[in-house]
Design a protein around this motif. Sequence first.
Motif, PDB file in Angstrom:
ATOM      1  N   TYR A  29      22.568  -8.339 -64.920  1.00  0.00           N
ATOM      2  CA  TYR A  29      23.336  -9.586 -64.789  1.00  0.00           C
ATOM      3  C   TYR A  29      23.630 -10.187 -66.165  1.00  0.00           C
ATOM      4  CZ  TYR A  29      24.541 -14.392 -63.640  1.00  0.00           C
ATOM      5  OH  TYR A  29      25.194 -15.602 -63.555  1.00  0.00           O
ATOM      6  N   ILE A  30      22.615 -10.204 -67.035  1.00  0.00           N
ATOM      7  CA  ILE A  30      22.801 -10.763 -68.384  1.00  0.00           C
ATOM      8  C   ILE A  30      23.850  -9.962 -69.146  1.00  0.00           C
ATOM      9  CG2 ILE A  30      21.672 -11.188 -70.600  1.00  0.00           C
ATOM     10  CD1 ILE A  30      20.862 -13.141 -68.381  1.00  0.00           C
ATOM     11  N   ASN A  54      14.675 -16.214 -50.893  1.00  0.00           N
ATOM     12  CA  ASN A  54      13.233 -15.982 -51.036  1.00  0.00           C
ATOM     13  C   ASN A  54      12.886 -15.968 -52.519  1.00  0.00           C
ATOM     14  OD1 ASN A  54      10.572 -15.030 -50.961  1.00  0.00           O
ATOM     15  ND2 ASN A  54      10.996 -13.792 -49.156  1.00  0.00           N
ATOM     16  N   LYS A  55      11.898 -16.743 -52.903  1.00  0.00           N
ATOM     17  CA  LYS A  55      11.571 -16.865 -54.329  1.00  0.00           C
ATOM     18  C   LYS A  55      10.995 -15.578 -54.915  1.00  0.00           C
ATOM     19  CE  LYS A  55      10.636 -20.255 -57.707  1.00  0.00           C
ATOM     20  NZ  LYS A  55      10.299 -21.633 -57.988  1.00  0.00           N
ATOM     21  N   LYS A  56      10.569 -14.650 -54.061  1.00  0.00           N
ATOM     22  CA  LYS A  56      10.084 -13.374 -54.586  1.00  0.00           C
ATOM     23  C   LYS A  56      11.244 -12.559 -55.175  1.00  0.00           C
ATOM     24  CE  LYS A  56      10.388 -10.414 -50.487  1.00  0.00           C
ATOM     25  NZ  LYS A  56       9.640  -9.620 -49.515  1.00  0.00           N
ATOM     26  N   ASN A  57      12.476 -12.959 -54.829  1.00  0.00           N
ATOM     27  CA  ASN A  57      13.664 -12.315 -55.401  1.00  0.00           C
ATOM     28  C   ASN A  57      14.205 -13.095 -56.600  1.00  0.00           C
ATOM     29  OD1 ASN A  57      13.766 -10.209 -53.482  1.00  0.00           O
ATOM     30  ND2 ASN A  57      14.759 -11.576 -52.016  1.00  0.00           N
ATOM     31  N   MET A  62      24.739 -12.529 -53.076  1.00  0.00           N
ATOM     32  CA  MET A  62      24.995 -13.378 -54.243  1.00  0.00           C
ATOM     33  C   MET A  62      23.971 -13.123 -55.332  1.00  0.00           C
ATOM     34  SD  MET A  62      25.794 -17.195 -52.768  1.00  0.00           S
ATOM     35  CE  MET A  62      24.285 -17.303 -51.824  1.00  0.00           C
ATOM     36  N   GLU A  63      24.390 -13.355 -56.568  1.00  0.00           N
ATOM     37  CA  GLU A  63      23.477 -13.446 -57.702  1.00  0.00           C
ATOM     38  C   GLU A  63      23.647 -14.844 -58.272  1.00  0.00           C
ATOM     39  OE1 GLU A  63      23.101  -9.616 -60.215  1.00  0.00           O
ATOM     40  OE2 GLU A  63      25.108  -9.506 -59.333  1.00  0.00           O
ATOM     41  N   VAL A  64      22.540 -15.539 -58.458  1.00  0.00           N
ATOM     42  CA  VAL A  64      22.588 -16.937 -58.912  1.00  0.00           C
ATOM     43  C   VAL A  64      21.790 -17.075 -60.198  1.00  0.00           C
ATOM     44  CG1 VAL A  64      22.193 -19.339 -58.249  1.00  0.00           C
ATOM     45  CG2 VAL A  64      22.648 -17.624 -56.476  1.00  0.00           C
ATOM     46  N   ILE A  94      18.335 -13.397 -56.660  1.00  0.00           N
ATOM     47  CA  ILE A  94      19.137 -12.511 -55.814  1.00  0.00           C
ATOM     48  C   ILE A  94      19.082 -13.037 -54.382  1.00  0.00           C
ATOM     49  CG2 ILE A  94      19.314 -10.203 -54.810  1.00  0.00           C
ATOM     50  CD1 ILE A  94      18.182  -9.079 -57.381  1.00  0.00           C
ATOM     51  N   VAL A  95      20.237 -13.185 -53.762  1.00  0.00           N
ATOM     52  CA  VAL A  95      20.321 -13.581 -52.356  1.00  0.00           C
ATOM     53  C   VAL A  95      20.856 -12.399 -51.568  1.00  0.00           C
ATOM     54  CG1 VAL A  95      21.274 -15.227 -50.703  1.00  0.00           C
ATOM     55  CG2 VAL A  95      20.775 -15.968 -53.043  1.00  0.00           C
TER      56      VAL A  95
END
Length: 633
Positions: free
Chosen positions: A502-503, A429-432, A222-224, A439-440
């Motif tokens: 993504y943008i 993970n917040k590093k992503n 996923m992308e959030v 990014i998930v």
Amino acid sequence: MKYLKLLLHIKQPSSAMLLDIALILSIIPHLFVMKFAMILYVVISLIFIVKQKKSSQYFLMAIGFVAIGVTFFNNYNFSSFSKMQFFVSFVSSLLIYAISLQRLSRITNFYIQISPMLLMLLAFFFFNTITMLIYALVVLYVFVLLMIWSRMKTTLLHVIKLNTQLFIISLPMVALLFMVFPRISFEKAQFGFSADQYSISGYDGKMSVTSNEVRLSGKIVMEVYFKDENISSSELYFRGSTLYNYNSMQWKKSSFKSKERLQSRGKIVEYDVVLYPHSNSWIYALDIPISSIKDATLNFDYTITSKKPIIDIKRYRLKSALEHNIYAKDLTEALKVDELESKKTYEKLKGIKLQDVDSYKKAQMLVSFFKNQELKYSLKPTNIDTSDFLDSFLFEAKNGYCVHFSSAFAQSARLLGIPSRVVTGFKANKKNMFKNYLIVKESDAHAWVELYLGKRGWVRFDPTTTALYENSSQTLTQNTQSSESKTTLFQRANLYYMYVKYIINSWVLNYDRLKQMKILDDLLNDTIYLLKFILSFLLLVVVSMTLFFVIRSSTCRDELECEMRKVLKILKKRNLIKSNSESMDSFLIKSQSELGVSLQNINELYHKIKYSNENIDIKSLKNEIKRFSDIMH
């Protein structure tokens, strides 16, 4: 470099050469979706065309017929003709087949001239990515360049500069037309086809407790994109499914559905999700979703399921309550446990169960109990007895991953009389995360536990955070917190690249009628937004015009005059400036007299190249100018 230099100075390319360049560029995207038989045919065709074997035309025709037959009729039945993917693939293969035969015959007509454009249009049915968009822009640039070059008897270098000027000067108008040109919205429009490969995306409605090794994948699930950047690491739990029934080493969903009531206590977040195909029906949402999406159902346990399996990229917007209470009426399914199955665990927990404290304090004691067992986190669990999992995991094996921790914790809670259930999904993970973009990955797949604690309702517990890393005294939580800030330069660069992509995807590839109407509404009702829009457009115009004139000033339309500018520039530094009324001959003679340096060879070569019918190579003039430059410096 030598061959590149020669290419840049070619003045009269053949039409066949230009057509071949256009065809190759337009066929390249199709190679990524073709079957092996068609790729082999393209390679054979290229060899025949390069060697100009016209006599092999019938042989190539037969090979192509076989390649198309193997590619399509071996994998599809005739009912597949109704499928868009089959139709477009078939048409593109037939077009490539016809092009190869016609190029071998060396006959150029209108149909083969427009075929590059047709191939590029067909390619858009296979790809809906930013990579394809960039490639299409490059190909469009080259197509225009080839068209100009075929009509102008000038060098490729000059054509490149001229073409670049045209593209740069058109940027503001293209941007404006993109923003305001009417969009037609189709309810079920989907460019590109269903994915051939699916990401694993967590768990398929069940969770098996085994001693198998787990291998983590870095594939993106996923992308959030959050509306608000203020999301902590402890809140990045994405809910997939809730599991109640435990039997034979497996947790499953309950067939009994008891409606639960959500009471939000503030902090509502809104976010957009790009979910990649996983062939299941799970729609992952940040814990806890308070809204659903079209063609999906918000279930009694606040999970979301799609009415159809996710076989295409799915984009959706959700709202979630990060601070909440969830209350249930019937907890029968959440209390089922066999007290005789894990006797040792039951005896160890009896002291906690008998204490006269509320369920929340008992849950905290259970967390402490898990920490005191010094259980290690390992993706390669060893010595786990699956016939008596709970006792084996807690007192003998003492190692495992999230599946083992969550299963053991949920069973232990039930032994204490606390209702429990396992939740599967992702712990990001917040590093992503970059700004408000996250990014998930598949490697973030996770399982945790929810305990029902009276007035608090369902409360999340993540027993995996009580684990120790192997050969370490630190808990998993401590290690995770300390490592979240430790990312390599490559990881940061890749994250920034994904963010930019993504943008661009959101604003270019997914720019639809709704976004267009929202921008129009903001322009009409928000004065500050309108001023920003106007200033941004004017800035783009200024930048475009500046680049246009910079390139134009450096462009020499005549190679001879361009070379003579070098001489005039050197003389100008010596205060020798040619007037408009002065001839080149008289100016060079005057300069020669002033400087005491011979300019006779330059003068003679210049006038011979410019006015005589002799075919004199300009290279000799360049050598003389270089010699003069060396003397003056």
